[in-house]
Design an enzyme around this catalytic site. Structure first.
Site, mmCIF file in Angstrom:
data_model
loop_
_atom_site.group_PDB
_atom_site.id
_atom_site.type_symbol
_atom_site.label_atom_id
_atom_site.label_comp_id
_atom_site.label_asym_id
_atom_site.label_seq_id
_atom_site.Cartn_x
_atom_site.Cartn_y
_atom_site.Cartn_z
ATOM 1 N N GLU A 131 0.856 -1.202 -0.070
ATOM 2 C CA GLU A 131 -0.127 -0.099 -0.019
ATOM 3 C C GLU A 131 1.096 1.334 -0.067
ATOM 4 O O GLU A 131 0.586 2.187 -0.550
ATOM 5 C CB GLU A 131 -1.141 -0.270 1.219
ATOM 6 C CG GLU A 131 -2.003 -1.242 1.067
ATOM 7 C CD GLU A 131 -2.723 -1.165 -0.126
ATOM 8 O OE1 GLU A 131 -2.990 -0.316 -0.858
ATOM 9 O OE2 GLU A 131 -2.905 -2.313 -0.503
ATOM 10 N N HIS A 134 1.802 2.006 -3.541
ATOM 11 C CA HIS A 134 0.847 2.714 -4.161
ATOM 12 C C HIS A 134 0.889 4.275 -3.896
ATOM 13 O O HIS A 134 0.963 5.097 -4.884
ATOM 14 C CB HIS A 134 -0.357 2.132 -3.773
ATOM 15 C CG HIS A 134 -1.049 1.198 -4.486
ATOM 16 N ND1 HIS A 134 -1.042 0.893 -5.896
ATOM 17 C CD2 HIS A 134 -1.359 0.188 -4.048
ATOM 18 C CE1 HIS A 134 -1.442 -0.205 -6.430
ATOM 19 N NE2 HIS A 134 -1.804 -0.818 -5.133
#
Length: 327
Positions: A131, A134
């Site tokens: 994450e 990202h």
């Protein structure tokens, strides 16, 4: 290569948008639709993170309310050279996670309680590293731009349905142009949007493995999350399917194929890529020994549920220091 592919897909969307606008109403109709779509999506750009977190009933936590989980994110963010994002927990039994925010300075990461309960400490680190990848790759911004263009194209398709017949004098292809604007263009835009999402998942897997320093942690986590997602329904995600592409694994039921209409690559392909990466760097895929275990057979196997009675987090998150080479 992923960056080049994403840029080409975004360029295609832009060209498609301009072409459809011209087919419907010439330059005037194109500009009107563009202004309306830009206004709607500008609001989403500045508020999308808050909207998504609210949709999934995410609760912000800190080092006091969820010390171990917060500590993992903090250690990984430091290792990646990122500002500390806001950290959220979602009370949901399906293991999953996502990142949001328009840039690293305004980022947030969220994980479900199911993720903390069913995954090991190392696997959670692999997921959160993905994450943060990202965030570092600014994928949330890329997907916002993609959604803006795809939404504008869909809007033009609706415009063609209601008003295309009255604008044939501006339409060089006549009825065929209206059909293209109504059906083909929105479908092509959706396919491009899905392709960009899948491309960014592979890139985030690789960068996430680099951040946590062990590709097999993420590979094992993906396997567990994918199998649990098939068994456990995520009601909030089902009510808000437009947010499915944000999660590390598709939270919706029924999408298991790596095809043109899937928001995520096939999990087996992602795991294979991570295993190849581990072989490249000489890593030992010890986590692969857990791949045949059913999630239901290992309740509370993460470091978040040691049977301690003094749970300090809002849902039984126990205190502890993150372990691993990134601490």
């Amino acid at each position: 290569m992923n960056l080049v592919r994403t840029a080409m897909l975004l360029a295609f969307l832009t060209a498609l948008f301009m072409a459809v606008g011209y087919l419907i109403g010439g330059s005037g109709g194109m500009m009107i639709a563009f202004v309306m779509a830009a206004a709607m999506n500008l609001f989403s750009y500045w508020n999308a993170d808050k909207m998504v977190l609210r949709m999934h009933h995410a609760v912000e936590v800190d080092e006091r309310t969820a010390p171990e989980f917060y500590g993992i994110v903090a250690a990984l963010a430091k290792r990646a050279g990122l500002p500390m994002p806001k950290v959220y927990l979602i009370q949901n039994p399906q293991p999953n996670a996502f990142a949001t925010g328009r840039n690293p300075q305004n980022a947030a990461v969220a994980a479900t309680t199911g993720l903390l309960e069913r995954l090991t400490h190392e696997e959670v680190a692999g997921v959160m590293a993905h994450e943060l990848a990202h965030v570092q790759n600014r994928d949330t911004l890329t997907m916002t731009i993609t959604a803006t263009l795809a939404g504008a194209i869909s809007m033009l398709g609706n415009f063609a349905f209601f008003f295309g017949g009255n604008r044939d004098n501006n339409n060089p292809l006549g009825f065929i142009g209206i059909l293209v604007a109504m059906i083909v263009a929105p479908l092509a835009a959706m396919m491009v949007q899905m392709a960009i999402s899948r491309t960014r998942e592979y890139a985030a897997d690789r960068r996430g493995a680099e951040i946590c320093d062990n590709p097999m942690w993420l590979a094992s986590a993906l396997n567990k999350i994918a199998r649990s997602a098939k068994q456990i329904v995520n009601p909030d995600a089902e009510r808000n399917p437009a947010t499915a592409h944000m999660f590390i694994i598709n939270p919706l039921s029924g999408q298991r194929m790596d095809n043109l209409f899937s928001t995520h690559p096939d999990t087996a392909n992602r795991i294979a890529a991570l295993q190849a990466m581990a072989a490249e760097i000489g890593g030992q895929p010890a986590a692969s020994t857990q791949f045949n275990e059913s999630p239901s057979e290992r309740p509370g196997t993460g470091p978040w549920d040691h049977g301690a009675s003094s749970a300090s987090g809002p849902w039984g998150v126990n205190a502890g220091k993150p372990k691993g080479p990134w601490s």
